[in-house]
Design an enzyme around this catalytic site. Sequence first.
Site, PDB file in Angstrom:
ATOM      1  CE1 TYR A  33      44.295  53.360  55.803  1.00 21.09           C
ATOM      2  CE2 TYR A  33      46.538  52.471  56.747  1.00 21.09           C
ATOM      3  CZ  TYR A  33      45.256  52.949  56.811  1.00 21.09           C
ATOM      4  OH  TYR A  33      45.180  53.894  57.855  1.00 21.09           O
ATOM      5  CE  LYS A 147      44.718  49.842  58.326  1.00 22.07           C
ATOM      6  NZ  LYS A 147      44.585  50.914  59.373  1.00 22.07           N
ATOM      7  CD  GLU A 179      38.427  54.397  65.095  1.00 26.21           C
ATOM      8  OE1 GLU A 179      39.086  53.315  65.175  1.00 26.21           O
ATOM      9  OE2 GLU A 179      37.910  54.643  63.924  1.00 26.21           O
TER      10      GLU A 179
HETATM   11  N1  PLP Z   1      41.480  52.703  64.444  1.00 29.27           N
HETATM   12  C1  PLP Z   1      42.216  53.513  63.308  1.00 29.27           C
HETATM   13  C2  PLP Z   1      41.505  54.784  62.838  1.00 29.27           C
HETATM   14  C3  PLP Z   1      43.362  53.145  62.853  1.00 29.27           C
HETATM   15  O1  PLP Z   1      43.869  53.782  61.950  1.00 29.27           O
HETATM   16  C4  PLP Z   1      43.882  51.748  63.247  1.00 29.27           C
HETATM   17  C5  PLP Z   1      45.275  51.611  62.815  1.00 29.27           C
HETATM   18  O2  PLP Z   1      45.794  52.043  62.330  1.00 29.27           O
HETATM   19  C6  PLP Z   1      43.450  51.426  64.446  1.00 29.27           C
HETATM   20  C7  PLP Z   1      41.856  51.811  65.036  1.00 29.27           C
HETATM   21  C8  PLP Z   1      43.714  50.056  64.971  1.00 29.27           C
HETATM   22  O3  PLP Z   1      43.680  49.019  64.039  1.00 29.27           O
HETATM   23  P1  PLP Z   1      45.015  47.563  64.105  1.00 29.27           P
HETATM   24  O4  PLP Z   1      44.809  47.130  65.442  1.00 29.27           O
HETATM   25  O5  PLP Z   1      44.495  46.806  63.202  1.00 29.27           O
HETATM   26  O6  PLP Z   1      46.252  48.332  63.837  1.00 29.27           O
END
Ligand code: PLP
Length: 286
Positions: A33, A147, A179
Amino acid sequence: MSDTAYLNGEFLPLAEARIPVLDRGFIFGDGVYEVIPVYSRRPFRLPEHLRRLQRSLDAIRLGNPMTDSDWTRLVNDLVARHAGEDQSVYLQVTRGVAKRDHAFPSGAKPTVFMMSSPLVTPPREQVEQGVPCITATDYRWLKCDVKSVSLLANCLLRQLAAEAGAVEVVLFRDGCLTEASASNVFVVRNGKLLGPPKNHLILPGITYDVVLELAAAKGIAVELRAIPEQEVRSADELWVTSSSKEVLAVATLDGKAVGGGRPGPVFRTLHQAFQEFKRKVMRQAA
Ligand code: PLP
């Protein structure tokens, strides 16, 4: 305007969108996604989101059901069907409907689903005061750069934060920062911005890249490297970043103040740069 969704070639009211129970997204979480923020009715960094989508599809060995120009047209069409100036477009591709069997089906058609919700960015109070976060062990799989819609571990971890009255859960694997459950994490120490390197242990955030670009533009020194837990716990500043949180300072970690317990000077510089940047990009696109 009612909430409109896109499902396999047609736009329809979200409440009427249906998928068969044998969809592999439902049965196995076999899909990927994207979440794309839309500012002033314009998708932010859409080519980058589509590149990451392609990367995720490649990683799960699923052909992209559409070209980038098809995706771009559909995302813009979906946005046009909603009234909000700022929206959050969710899109999902699964391996489609097939008899339940772990191995890939032959000939299944990917399921393509999209919806748009109002974009909810952090309230002013959270931006000005920072937010509480907790920590946990990162027990997710070893392909966190994909993702994937298989988000059970992320849900279980985020629930810990919810139950603790925290906004996010900062994760450590083998003694180092990875993260958070739905955000990337940055650390500031001695005026330098530290981030974990992009590898299989973190999602390559679109906001992560914007933060690095803005830090370079503002002359903030950046170091991407493994960050031991102790450096996180004794950080001057800690931030979480994502498409919906944008850049948000962490005020407390496991109940202990981060730095002075309030958003620090490097955060304020970067947050302001981020706000200016996104509006500038939108004006240029106009
Ligand atoms: N890390 C995870 C696990 C996430 O689910 C997300 C965003 O949903 C991010 C980092 C940040 O990604 P982005 O800056 O593309 O929203």
